[in-house]
Every structure is written in C-alpha cells, then in structure tokens.
Design an enzyme around this catalytic site. Structure first.
Site, PDB file in Angstrom:
ATOM      1  N   ARG A 112       0.851  -1.188   0.000  1.00 33.71           N
ATOM      2  CA  ARG A 112       0.000   0.000   0.000  1.00 33.71           C
ATOM      3  C   ARG A 112       0.890   1.243   0.000  1.00 33.71           C
ATOM      4  NH1 ARG A 112      -2.634   3.017   4.874  1.00 33.71           N
ATOM      5  NH2 ARG A 112      -3.775   4.557   3.676  1.00 33.71           N
ATOM      6  N   HIS A 158      -2.847  10.944   0.921  1.00 35.08           N
ATOM      7  CA  HIS A 158      -2.247  10.696   2.232  1.00 35.08           C
ATOM      8  C   HIS A 158      -1.586  12.000   2.689  1.00 35.08           C
ATOM      9  CE1 HIS A 158      -0.818   7.229   4.971  1.00 35.08           C
ATOM     10  NE2 HIS A 158      -0.485   8.359   5.591  1.00 35.08           N
ATOM     11  N   GLU A 204      -7.238   8.384   6.625  1.00 38.13           N
ATOM     12  CA  GLU A 204      -7.499   8.989   7.930  1.00 38.13           C
ATOM     13  C   GLU A 204      -8.072  10.404   7.857  1.00 38.13           C
ATOM     14  OE1 GLU A 204      -4.430   8.664  10.828  1.00 38.13           O
ATOM     15  OE2 GLU A 204      -4.310   6.499  10.671  1.00 38.13           O
ATOM     16  N   ASN A 347      -7.225   1.797   9.879  1.00 40.28           N
ATOM     17  CA  ASN A 347      -5.933   1.986  10.540  1.00 40.28           C
ATOM     18  C   ASN A 347      -6.175   1.925  12.039  1.00 40.28           C
ATOM     19  OD1 ASN A 347      -4.847   2.502   8.048  1.00 40.28           O
ATOM     20  ND2 ASN A 347      -4.279   4.633   8.456  1.00 40.28           N
ATOM     21  N   TYR A 349      -4.207   1.399  15.952  1.00 41.23           N
ATOM     22  CA  TYR A 349      -2.956   1.296  16.698  1.00 41.23           C
ATOM     23  C   TYR A 349      -3.171   1.064  18.191  1.00 41.23           C
ATOM     24  CZ  TYR A 349      -0.374   3.048  12.622  1.00 41.23           C
ATOM     25  OH  TYR A 349       0.188   3.196  11.379  1.00 41.23           O
ATOM     26  N   GLU A 415      -3.340  -0.284   8.181  1.00 36.49           N
ATOM     27  CA  GLU A 415      -2.160   0.091   8.977  1.00 36.49           C
ATOM     28  C   GLU A 415      -2.288  -0.475  10.381  1.00 36.49           C
ATOM     29  OE1 GLU A 415      -0.914   4.190   9.395  1.00 36.49           O
ATOM     30  OE2 GLU A 415      -1.470   4.608   7.305  1.00 36.49           O
TER      31      GLU A 415
END
Ligand code: NOJ
Length: 563
Positions: A112, A158, A204, A347, A349, A415
């Site tokens: 990606r 991005h 995002e 994404n 985390y 991600e």
C-alpha cells in the site's frame, strides 16, 4: 424525590445508549483474551506493508513536482521536531526498485503506497497541466511491483495537498476541492487503473481534519477546532463519495477494481462498564473518531451519527450559535454518500479508557464537544509515540464492533504498527515491536476464527522508518531501519521484518511451525509473565491484558486524549 431524580437520570442515559444502538457487550471474550491461539489465516488472506508519498519519496522539488502543504509546513521553522523535512526522506523517488526488493525478500504479495497529488498535478488542477515525469514515476513503481509479483494498493490522498489549493481556496474547508479531487481521481483511475485494482480515496480523514484544521499540529496548521474541523470532514465525505461514484460509473466495468476509504480509530473501553454513562461515553468517543465518517458511508440510514449530531447541536446552541457547528447534509447528499464503499479500510494502533464528563466551554472545541475524559491503563506498554499503547485485545473488539455496526463489511486493515525511538546505534532487535505484532496479529486471527469478522487483509506500518510527520525522524515505525544521515539512505532489516516474513510464509501460526514455537516461547514474556527476561518489559507488560475493572484512575492521570 432525590431517588426519583437519580433513577430518571439513569434511565435517560440507558435510553440514550439504546437509541444510538450503542451498547456494546464489554463482558465478551474474556476467556480467550490472554491465550495465544495457534492457527492459520484464510488461504486468500492479504499480507501487506504500507508507506505514504511525503513520508518516503523525497525529491520534493524535482522533475516538475509542485509544492505540497507538507513541503510548506516542514519548511516553516518550529513546525516539525528538529526542523526535519521530507525533502529527501527515504529517497524512494530514486530507490523504489530497492524497496520492492525488500518487500520481495519478506514474501509480501501486496504493497500500500500513496500518490503525491502535486507530483501529478503541480497546482492541483487539470487546467494547470499534468506533470508527465510524475506520471512516469508512478507507472514505474506500479510496473516494478507487478514484475515482482506484488499487487499495488493505492491511496489517492495521504495528506500532501497541493499548496496551490490551500492558498487559493483554503484547502478542505472549501467544497470547491470536491471537483478538483474528482478530476484528479478520474485521471489516476484512467491512467493507472489498468494495473491497479485496490484504491483508497482518503487516508485517515479524522487526522486530516482534527490535527490539520483543528489542532494545527499538522499541515496546513489551521487552529480552528470545532468549526473548520467539521467543515473539513464534510468536504472529505463529499469528495470521497464523488470519486467512488466516478469509479463506479466510469471504470468499474472495465477495470473490476475496488474503491474505499481508510478510517482510523482507537478502541475505547468504558472506565466503569457498570455505569451506563461511561458505556455511552465510550461509544460516543468511537463516534467522534470512526462513526463521524463510517456512519455516513457504511450504514444504510447514512448521515452523521445521532450521538454526534445531538451533542454538537446542544453545545452550539448553548454557545450562542443559531445552528449546529456540524454542517448538515441534504437528504440527496445523505443518499449519495451512503454505500460508497467496497471494503472497510481500517488503521488501528491503540486503545483508551473513557469516562463520561460534562465539559463546558464558551468556545467551540472538538474535544469539549465530546463530554468525556480519556486515559489509559498505567500498565499498558507505551511506544515512542505519546499516543501509542500496546493493547492487543483492543483490535479484536474494534473489528467486532465494525462487523456489528457497519454492515459486516470486508475489512482491510490498512495500517497497524509500533514506534521506537531513534537510537544510535539503531535498534534492530526490538522487544516492543515484536510483542506488539505477535499480540495484534494473533488477535486478528481470533477475530476471524472466533467472531466471524471478515478481515481480508493485514498491513504492517511501515515497510521502513520514514518521516513521522510533526515528529520528523525521531519516531521509527519501520520493519527496516533507514539511516537518514547517510546520503544513500541504506535500509537494514530489523528483527520484526524476519518475524513478519515467517508469519507470511506460514500464513499465520500453524502447529509445528518454527514461528509458532517462537511465539509460544515468548508469549509469557510479552505478557510479562513468569518467563519474562526483560524486567522493564515484564513490569510494563504485566497487565497487558487487564480486566478494565481493575484499572486505577486518579485525577492527575487524566489526559484529555491519548489515542
Ligand atoms: C497513521 C498515518 O496514516 C501514517 O502516515 C503515520 O505514519 C502512522 N499512522 C503512524 O503515526
């Protein structure tokens, strides 16, 4: 009388929770939470890594590329740690062939990456002319990937907006950008779509609008939380939908690809799961992160989440505004945005713990709009990034929540990763990152096997150390180390690259495989159990999987936001 009031308040909170469809079963899964689960992923599971144009390419003013808002921002003193810039970054503009070989060595079948809009259209517009050298560069990257058996997954935006569009229109707060983005999207579908099957419109949107147009810590550095933040989100949703329809109408039949968006979200636990107000607040926090964009796109009723609409209207009126600071969609726009997806790009985390808290303020602020306080468990290991904690079970819960709330979509994890500090000599043997990947990947397996979540892809962020936005090169997310003081930007595999390679080769953790034995042998250490050899890691990880009921929370531990 007092008792009646308390009961009435309690009932109201419960009803709010039910109306929002919000109440999540926080008691689920506990029996499997702590255990390693051997097993393999579905045969067609996609293993990938990711990067983004500004973070790796360099060549910021080379071969006709236009200036982006990140070029301008990083060249402005005081905006990025130590004055770091992406001028050279990993020099992938020149070293992309080497990057492809790194992927090949890991056995990766997907990659990606993102296109730099101003490298293709220097002033952001078709009228301003296309930069053929930029088009050639991306043609070369795509061809190199395909020649090496690697499928490209391409993000259109991005974060590196052409500076000209910021200067001319004020960036994403201006709906004119919907047209310009659509022209750009049309061009790239037309130009690269014969070879690219996976497209992501925006990476995002939360970060774009909250950090770029609210806090101002990211380009374009606008500090207007509570106004511009929502305007920006409004434009991005329209721009995404417009580009999705363009693909659907003009390219899908011939190219057969898929187009979606990548949303970011932490997982949130209620501070007290027995307190309805905390449960509703934990859900509200998810609505302000993920639901803001997911509800309009992934639910059939569309539009912003009711929890967001209600609270922002209430706060706006109390602040003297005539109407809500959250812009309104027309019914036609709601219908046009709803359903504009082919998969759910995620994404993820970190996680947080949320407590209901009425926050009053005279001025519009995205954070006070939410009426909550967020913190973390003291035992969760922290990465080099201030907002990043290792909470593997959080990803499983979030995946399950997406399945339940957003139409059981195919989920592409676009991600997931862990940062370590820049160090000299560089850290190549990493305990924190290995533990992170072991835990998180295993929880994804549980989500598929035990919860029936349709996770189709897992993407490690990142292929290599790169420009970590306002933190410059001080935080390292790479599977490969990059030496940024050497003009050749040499790349060296870290231990985590070898681990990821083994996971990919085995498609997970089958019984009898070496990687499975390795994970088993380190599982307790990573959880801080008796086998732990690293005292600080053991201490940090001792409550990696705590019951949230045991979390100690004192006032001075409250952080406004840590996710
Ligand atoms: C999200 C962003 O998409 C990426 O650009 C960034 O480097 C990572 N998270 C880590 O912060």
């Amino acid at each position: 009388m007092m008792v009646t009031i308390i009961l009435a308040l309690f009932a109201t909170t419960l009803i709010q929770g039910m109306v929002c469809g919000a109440v999540y079963d926080y008691g689920a899964y506990d029996s499997t939470r702590d255990n390693f689960r051997p097993g393999t992923f579905p045969d067609d599971f996609i293993w990938s890594t990711a990067t983004a144009s500004y973070q790796i390419e360099g060549a910021w003013n080379v071969d006709g590329k236009g200036e982006s808002i990140w070029d301008r921002f990083s060249h402005t003193p005081g905006k990025v740690d130590r004055g770091d810039t992406g001028d050279v970054a990993c020099d992938s503009y020149n070293k992309y062939r080497e990057d492809v070989q790194l992927m090949k060595a890991m056995g990766l079948k997907y990659y990606r990456f993102s296109l730099s809009w101003p490298r293709i259209f220097p002033d952001g517009t078709v009228a301003g002319g296309v930069n053929q050298a930029g088009v050639d560069y991306y043609n070369n990257v795509i061809d190199e990937l395909l020649a090496n058996g690697i499928t490209p997954m391409v993000t259109l935006y991005h974060w590196d907006l052409p500076q000209a569009l910021q200067d001319r229109y004020g960036g994403w707060v201006n709906e004119t950008l919907v047209d310009h983005f659509n022209d750009y999207a049309d061009f790239v579908f037309q130009t690269f779509g014969d070879r690219v099957r996976y497209w992501i419109t925006f990476n995002e949107p939360w970060a774009v609008c909250v950090v770029g147009y609210g806090l101002g810590f990211h380009a374009p550095g606008i500090q207007d939380s509570g106004n511009s933040t929502y305007l920006c989100g409004h434009t991005l949703l329209k721009a995404h939908a417009r580009a999705w329809h363009s693909y659907d109408q003009n390219f899908r039949r011939d190219q057969g690809g898929q187009v979606s968006i990548t949303l970011s979200s932490g997982w949130t636990e209620p501070f007290d799961p027995d307190l309805p107000a905390d449960v509703v607040a934990a859900d509200r926090s998810l609505q302000f992160q993920m639901g803001w964009f997911a509800h309009p796109i992934y639910t059939s009723e569309g539009d912003y989440p009711p929890a967001m609409k209600d609270i922002i209207l209430r706060k706006s009126l109390a602040q003297g505004f005539q109407e809500s600071r959250l812009p309104k969609f027309t019914p036609a726009e709601i219908a046009n945005i709803s359903g504009t997806y082919d998969f759910f790009g995620l994404n993820h985390y970190s996680s947080g713990i949320v407590k209901d808290k009425v926050l009053t303020g005279q001025y519009p602020v995205f954070w006070t709009d939410q009426d909550l306080k967020s913190t973390v468990a003291p035992e969760w290991p922290q990465a080099a990034s201030s907002w990043l904690y290792s909470v593997p079970w959080g990803i499983r819960r979030l995946l399950h929540y997406i399945k339940q709330h957003y139409n059981d979509p195919d989920i592409y994890i676009t991600e997931n990763g862990w940062s370590e500090e820049e160090a000299d000599p560089p850290i190549l043997e990493e305990t924190g990152r290995l533990c992170f990947y072991m835990g998180y990947i295993n929880e994804v397996l549980k989500a598929i096997d035990l919860d029936g979540v349709k996770v189709r892809a897992y993407t490690a962020w990142s292929l290599m150390d790169n420009f970590e936005w306002a933190e410059g090169y001080t935080e390292r997310f790479g599977l490969h180390c990059v030496n940024f003081t050497d003009p050749n930007r040499p790349r060296t595999p870290k231990q985590s690259a070898g681990f990821y390679k083994d996971v990919i080769a085995n498609n997970g953790f089958p019984e009898g495989a070496e990687v499975t034995a390795m994970v088993r042998s380190r599982w307790e250490e990573c959880r801080g159990g008796p086998g732990g050899s690293n005292p600080s890691q053991r201490r940090a990880l001792s409550s990696l999987l705590p019951s949230h009921r045991d979390v100690q929370l004192s006032d001075n531990m409250y952080n406004m936001y840590n996710m």
